[in-house]
Write a protein that holds these residues in place. Structure first.
Motif, PDB file in Angstrom:
ATOM      1  N   ILE A 215       1.714  14.796 -13.781  1.00 62.51           N
ATOM      2  CA  ILE A 215       0.617  15.459 -14.487  1.00 62.51           C
ATOM      3  C   ILE A 215       0.649  16.960 -14.239  1.00 62.51           C
ATOM      4  CG2 ILE A 215      -1.883  15.675 -14.642  1.00 62.51           C
ATOM      5  CD1 ILE A 215      -2.080  12.688 -14.063  1.00 62.51           C
ATOM      6  N   LEU A 216       0.840  17.337 -12.973  1.00 62.19           N
ATOM      7  CA  LEU A 216       0.890  18.759 -12.644  1.00 62.19           C
ATOM      8  C   LEU A 216       2.088  19.437 -13.305  1.00 62.19           C
ATOM      9  CD1 LEU A 216      -0.080  18.656  -8.852  1.00 62.19           C
ATOM     10  CD2 LEU A 216      -1.480  19.459 -10.765  1.00 62.19           C
ATOM     11  N   SER A 217       3.203  18.745 -13.353  1.00 70.35           N
ATOM     12  CA  SER A 217       4.391  19.319 -13.989  1.00 70.35           C
ATOM     13  C   SER A 217       4.179  19.499 -15.488  1.00 70.35           C
ATOM     14  CB  SER A 217       5.587  18.410 -13.733  1.00 70.35           C
ATOM     15  OG  SER A 217       6.727  18.913 -14.389  1.00 70.35           O
TER      16      SER A 217
ATOM     17  N   LYS B 202       0.824  -1.197   0.000  1.00 67.84           N
ATOM     18  CA  LYS B 202       0.000   0.000   0.000  1.00 67.84           C
ATOM     19  C   LYS B 202       0.864   1.255   0.000  1.00 67.84           C
ATOM     20  CE  LYS B 202      -3.974  -2.073   2.334  1.00 67.84           C
ATOM     21  NZ  LYS B 202      -4.866  -2.027   3.524  1.00 67.84           N
ATOM     22  N   LYS B 203       2.015   1.164   0.609  1.00 67.69           N
ATOM     23  CA  LYS B 203       2.917   2.315   0.655  1.00 67.69           C
ATOM     24  C   LYS B 203       3.454   2.622  -0.738  1.00 67.69           C
ATOM     25  CE  LYS B 203       7.171   3.887   2.844  1.00 67.69           C
ATOM     26  NZ  LYS B 203       8.261   3.528   3.811  1.00 67.69           N
ATOM     27  N   ASP B 204       3.822   1.583  -1.479  1.00 64.36           N
ATOM     28  CA  ASP B 204       4.316   1.799  -2.848  1.00 64.36           C
ATOM     29  C   ASP B 204       3.234   2.367  -3.754  1.00 64.36           C
ATOM     30  OD1 ASP B 204       6.725   0.833  -2.016  1.00 64.36           O
ATOM     31  OD2 ASP B 204       6.354  -1.226  -2.746  1.00 64.36           O
TER      32      ASP B 204
ATOM     33  N   LYS C  24       1.099   6.931  -6.814  1.00 65.48           N
ATOM     34  CA  LYS C  24       0.023   7.889  -7.102  1.00 65.48           C
ATOM     35  C   LYS C  24       0.513   9.314  -6.940  1.00 65.48           C
ATOM     36  CE  LYS C  24      -3.867   4.869  -5.899  1.00 65.48           C
ATOM     37  NZ  LYS C  24      -5.020   4.671  -4.986  1.00 65.48           N
ATOM     38  N   GLU C  25       1.308   9.542  -5.922  1.00 66.03           N
ATOM     39  CA  GLU C  25       1.843  10.884  -5.727  1.00 66.03           C
ATOM     40  C   GLU C  25       2.759  11.281  -6.875  1.00 66.03           C
ATOM     41  OE1 GLU C  25       3.723  10.834  -1.971  1.00 66.03           O
ATOM     42  OE2 GLU C  25       1.855  10.881  -0.812  1.00 66.03           O
ATOM     43  N   ASN C  26       3.575  10.341  -7.333  1.00 69.44           N
ATOM     44  CA  ASN C  26       4.454  10.640  -8.472  1.00 69.44           C
ATOM     45  C   ASN C  26       3.658  10.892  -9.746  1.00 69.44           C
ATOM     46  OD1 ASN C  26       6.692  10.294  -6.825  1.00 69.44           O
ATOM     47  ND2 ASN C  26       6.888   8.097  -7.320  1.00 69.44           N
ATOM     48  N   LEU C  27       2.572  10.151  -9.921  1.00 66.72           N
ATOM     49  CA  LEU C  27       1.737  10.342 -11.103  1.00 66.72           C
ATOM     50  C   LEU C  27       1.104  11.722 -11.113  1.00 66.72           C
ATOM     51  CD1 LEU C  27       0.414   9.244 -13.655  1.00 66.72           C
ATOM     52  CD2 LEU C  27      -1.388   8.260 -12.217  1.00 66.72           C
TER      53      LEU C  27
END
Length: 487
Positions: A32-34, A18-20, A25-28
């Motif tokens: 997207i924001l970048s 679950k941690k990975d 998700k945070e990296n995704l």
């Protein structure tokens, strides 16, 4: 008592899996924001430029003014700089496209170093301009300016690797051309896939005659003043096969340099807007949805990557009086006398006093002013003959005079003065003959009342001639009365 030893995160219900997932998700979201941030901040580059080359009077300045939206173009000299406003409606962005216009004199070729340098090379598009008003010079002008451009590129401090990369980019643009409407075609997608595979392998096949003189620059050939074609057909007997002969040579030149081709007319506003859209497409990547246009002779449009020798061969079917490989100047020759424009000779005004002096001398000599020939109205054949009355009275004869008594040695006593003498005698008779209106006329002779002379023979110089003759003639005596015994 037994103790359980384990990860505190697992004891709280959090597993490593679950941690990975959470980190991914945070990296995704970060990616997207970048991407959105980079896309939103991207602006049209401001270092792009167009280099315009062509002979004098080929319409370079007028064409650029049309692209700028300027109605009153001003021509300079040497190397001119202008700019075209470019706006991206989709992203609500705008920039300025720099335009360098080199003077038509090839001697100014050394100024190219200011417009095309090592830094600006990958950001420059070259436009070669020729005019349809001089079709016999089109091919020579294109080859001449292409050579000047090639010589300048050879003098730039570009490494062979850099130049090779620029050439490969131009080749890729040529191969990646997709005709509007074929974006969703499966066969076109298959061809693009095969091209990409060949590109990765370093093998990019090209058709015959394509990019044999790759400069590493994006090139567009523009033929201006195509409205003059009607004049060529009317005055110089150009036919469709002549225009096709010119077009096929230009298209073969464009194949060698991987150039696009536009026939334009600023006067009739043909293809000017499409040329602007094509420039922004090649420089900024804007969409260009117009297909190739080859039907109208004066509005040809061929994007880079569309043409090949098979399509050019279609023009050969209309050529009857010439062959496609004939020497260009032998078929499209420059006219001689028909193109020569005779200049009007400037007339210098004569000095007024010299003119009056010459006229005075002519009048004193009895010669018509300015050496004029005898007017047809003053010739004896054009004047109705008037029979001079024969009056036996010596006084009347003395008063009337006779043409035989005019001294031929005096000025103005030539054959042309006989008419004037008759006219003067009739005036004198009209003046003096009224002294005896009742004098009877001899049988077969006209009465004293002579009909008036035709007014058509009266001219402005008659008065001057009358004064001269009256001064030289002695005034007849009017005191003696006619002898009625001789009537």
């Amino acid at each position: 008592m037994a103790h359980l030893v384990g990860d505190p995160m697992e004891m709280n219900g959090f597993s490593p899996k679950k941690k990975d997932d959470l980190e991914s998700k945070e990296n995704l979201w970060s990616a997207i924001l970048s991407e959105v941030q980079n896309t939103g901040n991207s602006k049209l580059p401001s270092n792009k430029s167009v280099l315009v080359l062509g002979d004098s009077e080929c319409g370079k300045t007028t064409l650029i003014a049309k692209l700028q939206g300027v109605e009153d173009p001003k021509k300079g000299s040497g190397l001119e700089y202008a700019y075209i406003d470019v706006r991206d409606e989709y992203r609500d962005d705008h920039t300025r496209l720099g335009v360098w216009v080199l003077d038509g004199d090839p001697a100014h070729g050394h100024l190219l170093r200011f417009a095309l340098s090592e830094e600006s090379f990958p950001h420059t598009l070259v436009m070669l301009v020729v005019a349809m008003t001089t079709p016999w010079d089109i091919l020579d002008q294109l080859q001449s300016w292409a050579k000047i451009l090639q010589d300048h590129i050879d003098n730039l401090k570009l490494s062979s690797d850099e130049l090779q990369d620029y050439k490969q980019a131009i080749t890729k643009k040529w191969l990646d051309y997709i005709e509007p409407g074929d974006e969703l075609d499966s066969s076109a997608a298959l061809r693009r896939t095969s091209r990409n595979m060949d590109d990765e392998l370093g093998e990019m096949p090209l058709s015959d005659g394509v990019l044999t003189r790759n400069l590493g620059l994006d090139v567009v050939v523009v033929v201006t003043k195509t409205d003059y074609m009607s004049t060529l057909e009317k005055d110089l007997d150009y036919r469709d096969e002549h225009l096709d002969f010119i077009q096929q040579w230009i298209r073969r030149f464009c194949l060698q340099y991987g150039a696009g081709l536009f026939y334009t007319s600023v006067k009739e506003d043909k293809n000017c807007d499409l040329l602007y859209k094509y420039l922004t497409h090649r420089i900024y990547g804007f969409p260009f949805k117009t297909p190739a246009l080859v039907v109208e002779k004066d509005a040809v449009l061929i994007p880079s990557g569309w043409d090949n020798m098979k399509k050019i061969c279609i023009l050969y079917e209309n050529m009857q009086a010439m062959k496609p490989d004939d020497y260009y100047r032998d078929v499209i020759s420059q006219p001689g006398a028909r193109k020569t424009i005779a200049r009007e000779v400037e007339v210098q005004a004569e000095d007024e006093q010299a003119f009056l002096t010459r006229q005075q001398q002519s009048l004193q000599a009895g010669v018509p002013a300015g050496g004029r020939q005898e007017s047809p109205m003053r010739t004896p054949a054009s004047v109705p003959k008037t029979t001079r009355p024969s009056v036996g009275t010596p006084g009347v004869q003395a008063q009337l005079g006779s043409p035989k008594k005019i001294d031929g040695s005096k000025p103005g006593a030539g054959s042309g003065e006989g008419v004037l003498a008759n006219f003067f005698n009739s005036l004198l008779y009209k003046k003096t003959g009224n002294s005896n209106p009742a004098s009877p006329a001899r049988p077969g002779e006209q009465p004293n009342n002579i009909p008036p002379v035709d007014k058509a023979v009266v001219r402005s110089d008659a008065a001057a001639e009358l004064d001269r003759l009256t001064r030289n003639m002695k005034q007849p005596s009017l005191e003696q009365e006619p002898n009625s015994s001789e009537c």
